[in-house]
Design an enzyme around this catalytic site. Structure first.
Site, PDB file in Angstrom:
ATOM      1  N   SER A   1      23.238 -37.381  -5.467  1.00  0.00           N
ATOM      2  CA  SER A   1      23.139 -36.350  -4.443  1.00  0.00           C
ATOM      3  C   SER A   1      22.065 -36.747  -3.419  1.00  0.00           C
ATOM      4  CB  SER A   1      22.853 -34.988  -5.089  1.00  0.00           C
ATOM      5  OG  SER A   1      23.078 -33.942  -4.178  1.00  0.00           O
TER       6      SER A   1
ATOM      7  N   GLU B   1      34.987 -33.420  -5.410  1.00  0.00           N
ATOM      8  CA  GLU B   1      34.101 -33.371  -4.247  1.00  0.00           C
ATOM      9  C   GLU B   1      34.860 -33.655  -2.961  1.00  0.00           C
ATOM     10  OE1 GLU B   1      29.865 -34.757  -5.019  1.00  0.00           O
ATOM     11  OE2 GLU B   1      30.983 -36.005  -6.442  1.00  0.00           O
TER      12      GLU B   1
ATOM     13  N   HIS C   1      30.572 -32.216  -8.540  1.00  0.00           N
ATOM     14  CA  HIS C   1      29.311 -32.808  -8.092  1.00  0.00           C
ATOM     15  C   HIS C   1      28.324 -33.013  -9.242  1.00  0.00           C
ATOM     16  CE1 HIS C   1      26.427 -33.982  -5.054  1.00  0.00           C
ATOM     17  NE2 HIS C   1      25.557 -33.084  -5.461  1.00  0.00           N
TER      18      HIS C   1
END
Length: 264
Positions: free
Chosen positions: A149, A211, A247
């Protein structure tokens, strides 16, 4: 009764900015030290991934002739909190002002301090790495950085601005959208400079299939960047989509594949 992870130590490491003190957890294999030292994996967001990575290394490195995963030192760069993530990561892992759509996402909430990626990189190179190398037997030619991330965004920043700091770069679900203008400018400078790498490096950029519907175009941004990096000599870039993962759930599968690249 407290449960501990075998062969691990915790260090408090002071940084010279924002009165920052990192919680650094280190695992060292309980096996003979290779002549060249152990490979090392530096984990960003260490609070969230340390135990998972250590268990994966411990299990798979028992039979490296079958798994192709060899013993390694694991260094988790975390924060003094019991939570998996700390707001301080926004400063440490990001570059300049975030894009408009990111600011809009926060609404009336105040965006945490951000833009300190260069400062954090200096801390890693000038403070953390020397400390680790003084206390543990490290092979400086087999170093990996792993981030997810915003951590994945920082991994890309490290690649573009200090490509010889590590030999393997793992960027999971990188938040390219957060600093898109800044990180793509760094990409352009990296590519246009026709980098001559002292040693071949490996880059894995990956994301979960779920995602693909994210408003930030996370999956497509990652795919496109990987394709561009494939033109860099001595840089082995690969892209992976993990089916039916989101995610967060993508992390265990990303860790497993990362070990096969970093510790082969």
């Amino acid at each position: 009764m407290h449960v501990t992870i075998p062969n691990t130590e915790r260090h408090k490491v002071e940084a010279d900015y924002h009165n920052r003190a990192f919680q650094v957890d280190v695992y060292q294999p309980n096996s003979p030290v290779p002549d060249e030292g152990f490979p090392v994996i530096y984990l960003l967001d260490g609070n969230s991934t340390f135990s998972t990575v250590v268990d994966a290394v411990r299990l798979q490195s028992r039979r490296p002739e079958r798994t192709e995963v060899h013993p390694a030192v694991v260094v988790a760069i975390g924060y003094p909190t019991e939570e998996p993530f700390s707001p301080e990561r926004f400063y440490d892992y990001t570059l300049a002002e975030p894009e408009f759509d990111v600011r809009k996402k926060w609404g009336d909430r105040e965006i945490p301090a951000h833009g300190g990626a260069d400062t954090f990189m200096e801390f890693m190179e000038n403070v953390l790495k020397p400390m680790i190398e003084s206390k543990y037997s490290i092979n400086k030619l087999k170093q990996t950085i792993f981030g997810h991330s915003l951590g994945g965004l920082f991994v890309l920043h490290a690649l573009f601005t200090n490509s010889q700091a590590f030999q393997t770069y793992i960027a999971g679900s990188p938040s390219i959208h957060w600093n898109q203008t800044a990180i793509l400018k760094e990409r352009d400078q990296f590519m246009q400079g026709k980098p001559k790498l002292d040693k071949p490096i490996s880059v894995l950029i990956a994301a979960g299939e779920r995602e693909g519907n994210h408003a930030s175009y996370m999956l497509e941004n990652a795919r496109q960047l990987t394709d561009e990096l494939k033109d860099v000599p001595d840089l082995e870039a690969s892209f992976q989509i993990y089916d039916n993962e989101n995610h967060i759930s993508v992390l265990p599968r990303l860790i497993n594949q990362s070990l096969k690249i970093a510790l082969k």
